[in-house]
Write a protein that holds these residues in place. Structure first.
Motif, PDB file in Angstrom:
ATOM      1  N   THR A  29       0.847  -1.270   0.001  1.00  0.00           N
ATOM      2  CA  THR A  29      -0.015   0.100   0.051  1.00  0.00           C
ATOM      3  C   THR A  29       0.663   1.159   0.127  1.00  0.00           C
ATOM      4  O   THR A  29       0.608   2.269  -0.771  1.00  0.00           O
ATOM      5  N   VAL A  30       1.890   1.386   0.969  1.00  0.00           N
ATOM      6  CA  VAL A  30       2.697   2.537   0.980  1.00  0.00           C
ATOM      7  C   VAL A  30       3.368   2.720  -0.470  1.00  0.00           C
ATOM      8  O   VAL A  30       3.373   3.968  -0.840  1.00  0.00           O
ATOM      9  N   ASP A  31       3.882   1.848  -0.880  1.00  0.00           N
ATOM     10  CA  ASP A  31       4.781   1.904  -2.275  1.00  0.00           C
ATOM     11  C   ASP A  31       3.768   2.294  -3.334  1.00  0.00           C
ATOM     12  O   ASP A  31       3.953   3.311  -4.010  1.00  0.00           O
ATOM     13  N   THR A  32       2.608   1.610  -3.360  1.00  0.00           N
ATOM     14  CA  THR A  32       1.532   2.189  -4.418  1.00  0.00           C
ATOM     15  C   THR A  32       1.377   3.351  -4.369  1.00  0.00           C
ATOM     16  O   THR A  32       1.272   4.275  -5.354  1.00  0.00           O
ATOM     17  N   LEU A  33       0.937   4.037  -3.090  1.00  0.00           N
ATOM     18  CA  LEU A  33       0.451   5.366  -2.987  1.00  0.00           C
ATOM     19  C   LEU A  33       1.730   6.489  -3.216  1.00  0.00           C
ATOM     20  O   LEU A  33       1.492   7.369  -3.815  1.00  0.00           O
ATOM     21  N   ASN A  34       2.964   5.942  -2.649  1.00  0.00           N
ATOM     22  CA  ASN A  34       4.078   6.927  -2.861  1.00  0.00           C
ATOM     23  C   ASN A  34       4.423   6.895  -4.345  1.00  0.00           C
ATOM     24  O   ASN A  34       4.732   8.287  -4.714  1.00  0.00           O
ATOM     25  N   PHE A  35       4.511   5.821  -4.977  1.00  0.00           N
ATOM     26  CA  PHE A  35       4.745   6.060  -6.483  1.00  0.00           C
ATOM     27  C   PHE A  35       3.665   6.577  -7.270  1.00  0.00           C
ATOM     28  O   PHE A  35       3.962   7.516  -8.036  1.00  0.00           O
ATOM     29  N   THR A  36       2.312   6.509  -7.128  1.00  0.00           N
ATOM     30  CA  THR A  36       1.437   7.166  -7.709  1.00  0.00           C
ATOM     31  C   THR A  36       1.317   8.726  -7.511  1.00  0.00           C
ATOM     32  O   THR A  36       1.139   9.384  -8.521  1.00  0.00           O
ATOM     33  N   ARG A  37       1.555   9.120  -6.237  1.00  0.00           N
ATOM     34  CA  ARG A  37       1.659  10.543  -5.848  1.00  0.00           C
ATOM     35  C   ARG A  37       2.887  11.005  -6.673  1.00  0.00           C
ATOM     36  O   ARG A  37       2.709  12.092  -7.173  1.00  0.00           O
ATOM     37  N   MET A  83      -5.447  10.550 -11.866  1.00  0.00           N
ATOM     38  CA  MET A  83      -5.552  11.833 -11.947  1.00  0.00           C
ATOM     39  C   MET A  83      -7.048  12.263 -11.417  1.00  0.00           C
ATOM     40  O   MET A  83      -7.404  13.755 -11.397  1.00  0.00           O
ATOM     41  N   ASP A  84      -7.922  11.416 -11.508  1.00  0.00           N
ATOM     42  CA  ASP A  84      -9.419  11.736 -11.069  1.00  0.00           C
ATOM     43  C   ASP A  84      -9.157  12.168  -9.656  1.00  0.00           C
ATOM     44  O   ASP A  84      -8.494  11.827  -8.670  1.00  0.00           O
ATOM     45  N   GLY A  85     -10.346  12.929  -9.394  1.00  0.00           N
ATOM     46  CA  GLY A  85     -10.474  13.392  -8.077  1.00  0.00           C
ATOM     47  C   GLY A  85     -10.456  12.542  -6.943  1.00  0.00           C
ATOM     48  O   GLY A  85     -10.035  12.664  -5.793  1.00  0.00           O
ATOM     49  N   ASP A  86     -11.301  11.530  -7.067  1.00  0.00           N
ATOM     50  CA  ASP A  86     -11.371  10.507  -6.128  1.00  0.00           C
ATOM     51  C   ASP A  86     -10.361   9.201  -6.671  1.00  0.00           C
ATOM     52  O   ASP A  86     -10.533   8.118  -5.871  1.00  0.00           O
ATOM     53  N   GLY A  87      -9.467   9.382  -7.321  1.00  0.00           N
ATOM     54  CA  GLY A  87      -8.643   8.356  -7.875  1.00  0.00           C
ATOM     55  C   GLY A  87      -7.714   7.778  -6.462  1.00  0.00           C
ATOM     56  O   GLY A  87      -7.467   6.551  -6.369  1.00  0.00           O
ATOM     57  N   GLU A  88      -7.140   8.799  -5.689  1.00  0.00           N
ATOM     58  CA  GLU A  88      -6.254   8.003  -4.558  1.00  0.00           C
ATOM     59  C   GLU A  88      -7.011   7.496  -3.592  1.00  0.00           C
ATOM     60  O   GLU A  88      -6.890   6.324  -3.186  1.00  0.00           O
ATOM     61  N   LEU A  89      -8.302   7.858  -3.478  1.00  0.00           N
ATOM     62  CA  LEU A  89      -9.363   7.087  -2.416  1.00  0.00           C
ATOM     63  C   LEU A  89      -9.546   5.737  -2.872  1.00  0.00           C
ATOM     64  O   LEU A  89      -9.605   4.828  -2.097  1.00  0.00           O
ATOM     65  N   ARG A  90     -10.047   5.872  -4.116  1.00  0.00           N
ATOM     66  CA  ARG A  90     -10.607   4.539  -4.692  1.00  0.00           C
ATOM     67  C   ARG A  90      -9.220   3.606  -4.736  1.00  0.00           C
ATOM     68  O   ARG A  90      -9.496   2.273  -4.504  1.00  0.00           O
ATOM     69  N   LEU A  91      -8.012   4.260  -5.291  1.00  0.00           N
ATOM     70  CA  LEU A  91      -6.790   3.292  -5.017  1.00  0.00           C
ATOM     71  C   LEU A  91      -6.439   2.599  -3.761  1.00  0.00           C
ATOM     72  O   LEU A  91      -6.271   1.301  -3.462  1.00  0.00           O
ATOM     73  N   SER A  92      -6.665   3.555  -2.600  1.00  0.00           N
ATOM     74  CA  SER A  92      -6.418   3.133  -1.367  1.00  0.00           C
ATOM     75  C   SER A  92      -7.339   1.957  -0.959  1.00  0.00           C
ATOM     76  O   SER A  92      -6.941   1.153  -0.480  1.00  0.00           O
ATOM     77  N   LEU A  93      -8.724   2.246  -1.205  1.00  0.00           N
ATOM     78  CA  LEU A  93      -9.780   0.940  -0.818  1.00  0.00           C
ATOM     79  C   LEU A  93      -9.337  -0.117  -1.686  1.00  0.00           C
ATOM     80  O   LEU A  93      -9.463  -1.335  -1.016  1.00  0.00           O
ATOM     81  N   MET A  94      -8.974   0.010  -2.906  1.00  0.00           N
ATOM     82  CA  MET A  94      -8.725  -1.245  -3.775  1.00  0.00           C
ATOM     83  C   MET A  94      -7.592  -1.985  -3.019  1.00  0.00           C
ATOM     84  O   MET A  94      -7.625  -3.368  -3.273  1.00  0.00           O
ATOM     85  N   ILE A  95      -6.409  -1.246  -3.021  1.00  0.00           N
ATOM     86  CA  ILE A  95      -5.276  -1.941  -2.265  1.00  0.00           C
ATOM     87  C   ILE A  95      -5.672  -2.583  -1.152  1.00  0.00           C
ATOM     88  O   ILE A  95      -5.127  -3.762  -0.778  1.00  0.00           O
ATOM     89  N   SER A  96      -6.417  -2.119  -0.116  1.00  0.00           N
ATOM     90  CA  SER A  96      -6.610  -2.844   1.056  1.00  0.00           C
ATOM     91  C   SER A  96      -7.586  -3.897   0.912  1.00  0.00           C
ATOM     92  O   SER A  96      -7.215  -5.142   1.548  1.00  0.00           O
ATOM     93  N   PHE A  97      -8.544  -3.813  -0.197  1.00  0.00           N
ATOM     94  CA  PHE A  97      -9.367  -4.988  -0.218  1.00  0.00           C
ATOM     95  C   PHE A  97      -8.782  -6.036  -0.887  1.00  0.00           C
ATOM     96  O   PHE A  97      -8.861  -7.278  -0.459  1.00  0.00           O
TER      97      PHE A  97
END
Length: 163
Positions: A113-121, A140-154
């Motif tokens: 999760t940390v790598d994914t969010l750090n690299f995408t940011r 680049m979507d407004g909710d992209g990071e939120l949706r990404l975080s949820l998907m990674i956790s899931f």
């Protein structure tokens, strides 16, 4: 806060948002990223299927100019530092070689999760978007990071449960 409207964006106290970069139908310089976690024959076959799938994706998006494919074979997705193609792709992104990374799903990009969010940011800050096709997430979507975080956790939870 003072906003000055322009044809391509809004200037707000020294920062500039180019809204044309949010247009998914604009011409894009694209790379694909694929990964399989083992070198077993079944996994290598899965990699061949991924590559065919990416080629098919390119056909559906005539605005994509695919310039490269980055593939990590037999490598876990939990640590980016152990994936040479992934690291080369990040360096090429920093060099401005492309503006879109397409990967089939979040777990192909990274399982951490940390790598994914750090690299995408980091990529987003230099104007490079990541599109996770199966998950329909554009960073680049407004909710992209939120949706990404949820998907990674899931996905991580599902991976742990299934072993």
């Amino acid at each position: 806060m003072t906003n000055l409207a322009t044809m391509s964006g809004t200037k707000t106290r020294g920062s500039f948002m180019d809204y044309t970069k949010l247009d998914r139908n604009r011409q894009r310089t694209v790379v694909f990223y694929g990964r399989v976690s083992t070198e077993h024959e079944a996994q290598l076959s899965a990699l061949e299927n991924q590559m065919q799938w990416y080629s098919d994706q390119a056909k559906y998006h005539p605005n994509w100019n695919v310039i490269d494919k980055y593939i990590d074979e037999g490598i876990t997705g939990t640590q980016a530092k152990k994936r040479p193609s992934f690291l080369r792709m990040i360096e090429d992104a920093k060099s401005g070689k492309f503006d879109l990374i397409v990967t089939r799903e979040v777990c192909r990009f990274a399982r951490n999760t940390v790598d994914t969010l750090n690299f995408t940011r980091e990529l987003k800050n230099i104007g490079v978007e990541v599109y996770f096709v199966e998950d329909n997430i554009w960073t680049m979507d407004g909710d992209g990071e939120l949706r990404l975080s949820l998907m990674i956790s899931f996905r991580y939870t599902a991976h742990i449960r299934t072993g």
